[in-house]
Design an enzyme around this catalytic site. Structure first.
Site, PDB file in Angstrom:
ATOM      1  N   ARG A  50      21.998  20.037 -26.899  1.00 28.10           N
ATOM      2  CA  ARG A  50      22.289  21.340 -27.477  1.00 28.10           C
ATOM      3  C   ARG A  50      23.683  21.375 -28.094  1.00 28.10           C
ATOM      4  NH1 ARG A  50      21.258  26.318 -23.625  1.00 28.10           N
ATOM      5  NH2 ARG A  50      19.198  25.346 -23.743  1.00 28.10           N
ATOM      6  N   GLY A 136       9.280  12.655  -8.724  1.00 25.49           N
ATOM      7  CA  GLY A 136      10.475  11.856  -8.941  1.00 25.49           C
ATOM      8  C   GLY A 136      10.191  10.371  -8.991  1.00 25.49           C
ATOM      9  N   ILE A 138       8.669   8.503  -6.844  1.00 25.53           N
ATOM     10  CA  ILE A 138       7.484   8.022  -6.122  1.00 25.53           C
ATOM     11  C   ILE A 138       6.397   7.598  -7.113  1.00 25.53           C
ATOM     12  CG2 ILE A 138       5.724   8.598  -4.423  1.00 25.53           C
ATOM     13  CD1 ILE A 138       7.585  10.809  -3.406  1.00 25.53           C
ATOM     14  N   GLY A 189      23.807  22.201  -2.218  1.00 26.01           N
ATOM     15  CA  GLY A 189      23.291  21.732  -3.497  1.00 26.01           C
ATOM     16  C   GLY A 189      21.814  21.399  -3.518  1.00 26.01           C
ATOM     17  N   GLU A 192      18.795  25.686  -6.272  1.00 27.17           N
ATOM     18  CA  GLU A 192      19.404  26.149  -7.514  1.00 27.17           C
ATOM     19  C   GLU A 192      20.056  27.518  -7.308  1.00 27.17           C
ATOM     20  OE1 GLU A 192      19.510  24.404 -10.243  1.00 27.17           O
ATOM     21  OE2 GLU A 192      18.049  22.821  -9.827  1.00 27.17           O
ATOM     22  N   ASP A 203       7.088  25.784  -8.929  1.00 32.11           N
ATOM     23  CA  ASP A 203       7.278  24.355  -9.183  1.00 32.11           C
ATOM     24  C   ASP A 203       6.142  23.550  -8.559  1.00 32.11           C
ATOM     25  OD1 ASP A 203       9.258  21.958  -9.797  1.00 32.11           O
ATOM     26  OD2 ASP A 203       8.619  21.702  -7.711  1.00 32.11           O
ATOM     27  N   LYS A 207       2.875  21.181 -10.235  1.00 31.78           N
ATOM     28  CA  LYS A 207       2.595  19.810  -9.817  1.00 31.78           C
ATOM     29  C   LYS A 207       1.187  19.691  -9.237  1.00 31.78           C
ATOM     30  CE  LYS A 207       7.500  18.956  -8.965  1.00 31.78           C
ATOM     31  NZ  LYS A 207       8.567  18.808  -7.940  1.00 31.78           N
TER      32      LYS A 207
END
Length: 435
Positions: A50, A136, A138, A189, A192, A203, A207
């Site tokens: 961006r 991820g 996996i 962390g 979010e 999410d 999936k």
């Protein structure tokens, strides 16, 4: 199909955040090894971001703010790591229709438009790879659509969101409540700033749609997936699960369901579940992911590892990129979409499930019989009952056998209206062997 110059596979990278930065780094640092595995050099031809001025760490001559122009340029593969639906959908369709292969980690896009993207890829003879979209690092999607292509998969059940697994694992180990554990996850962390997509199950639902589509050769979208999050899970729920030798996990559950008349359908759902501590998924802690697969011939399989993060996800992206590059060099094709079964998606109300119901009831004779009668009236069989006296009320815990989810829901609603029931304390679905 061949590379643009016959020798080098040229790659356009859309997005250079946490994952994209790792992909760019590894493409540069491991160039020789990647070339050896792919059969030709794999060259980063451009990076769309961006604001190019915000990326001084990247080769400035590769940066552009015009992603559409980069997609249209002389590249062989488009790697998309931006996320979202538009304008990404338009860019990827443009790439595929021009015969450029695509590697993406965009679960939201794939869970709604994988059919459209697959059709564009097939029409142009291009590849569409998306291993990084679900778990991820996996290796999961490729085994489902390639290694197990000769088998009949009956169930895919797994932990596919690290944030919710971290929260529920922490609640289990500390006894803390949801709100304070979410705050801790944010501080460390693992959550979010706006955790809605994770904690409300969006999410995981995206999936689940991808997993169900691959496992059952049927197009399933995120809107087909029943979704519940974890914000309603309490410390009391966690304690109740422990008392039953169970733990609570947010699971994506995709099943091939056979009705009494032999007809088959697909069930896809995401919600908190009590599972036995002996189940392989119960020991998956922290932010890790794991998916449990059941197939007729292969039996039970489990895939485990880091489900997010820059380097782990980049590993899956690069694995796809090497596969695509190898196909380009050799003139082959990767696996195409398999939606031949075209099974209907079963509504949640018709899906067989089991419930754990915790009640506060009046402490007087005959209460259990009255409650049990309501279950019987709705055609729901009771598997186990536990009762604990507490002054003028009694804590009553009931675990059911399998029944249509709508029947279980109606049973709980009817019980809540009974004079002898002070409160329906909690209701949670149960998976695994019966208690």
């Amino acid at each position: 199909m061949s590379t643009s110059d016959g020798r080098t596979v040229r790659v356009a990278l859309l997005g250079c955040g946490t994952v994209g930065g790792e992909v760019a780094r590894l493409l540069t640092e491991q160039a020789d090894e990647l070339a050896a595995r792919a059969g030709a050099p794999v060259q980063l031809a451009g990076i769309a971001v961006r604001r190019p001025d915000k990326h001084p760490e990247l080769p400035q001559h590769l940066l552009t703010a015009d992603a559409a122009a980069l997609v249209e340029s002389d590249v062989d593969v488009v790697v998309e790591l931006i996320g979202g639906i538009e304008p990404v959908r338009t860019w990827l369709l443009t790439a595929l229709r021009k015969g450029k292969s695509v590697v993406t980690a965009n679960k939201a896009l794939l869970s709604e438009y994988s059919g459209e993207l697959s059709e564009a890829a097939d029409a142009a003879g291009a590849d569409l790879y998306f291993e990084a979209a679900v778990a991820g690092a996996i290796p999961l999607l490729r085994p489902l659509r390639e290694s197990l292509a000769g088998d009949r998969i009956t169930k895919v059940m797994g932990i596919v969101n690290g944030t919710t697994n971290f929260i529920l694992s922490a609640m289990d180990s500390t006894g803390a409540g949801y709100a304070e554990t979410l705050d801790e996850a944010s501080r460390l962390g693992y959550a979010e700033a706006d955790p809605t997509a994770d904690v409300d199950g969006y999410d995981a639902a995206s999936k689940a749609a991808i997993l169900a589509s691959l496992a059952f050769h049927t197009r399933v979208t995120a809107s087909d997936v029943h979704r519940e999050g974890i914000s309603g899970v309490t410390a009391s729920d966690i304690a109740a699960a422990k008392a039953l030798g169970r733990t609570v996990k947010l699971l994506a559950i995709c099943e091939r369901v056979t009705a009494d008349d032999g007809t088959e359908s697909v069930s896809a759902r995401v919600h908190p579940v009590m599972i036995p501590r002996s189940h392989p998924l119960a020991g998956v802690g922290g932010a890790f992911n794991a998916v449990f697969v059941e197939a007729d011939a292969a039996g039970e399989l489990m895939f485990y590892g880091q489900g997010a993060g820059g380097a782990p996800t980049a590993s899956a992206v690069l694995g796809d990129l090497v596969a695509v590059a190898r196909n380009l060099v050799l003139g082959g094709r990767g696996p195409r979409e398999s939606a031949h079964a075209n099974l209907p998606v079963r509504p949640m109300g018709q899906t067989p499930t089991r419930y754990h119901v915790s009640l506060d009831v009046a402490d007087r004779p005959g209460v259990l019989a009255q409650v049990a009668q309501v279950f019987a009236d709705h055609g729901v069989s009771i598997a186990a009952v536990r009762q604990r006296d507490r002054l003028s009320t009694a804590s009553l815990v009931i675990v059911t056998h399998l029944a249509p989810d709508a029947a279980l829901d109606a049973t709980v609603e009817a019980i809540g209206k009974m004079d002898v029931v002070r409160e329906v304390v909690s209701v949670m679905r149960v998976e695994g062997e019966e208690s």
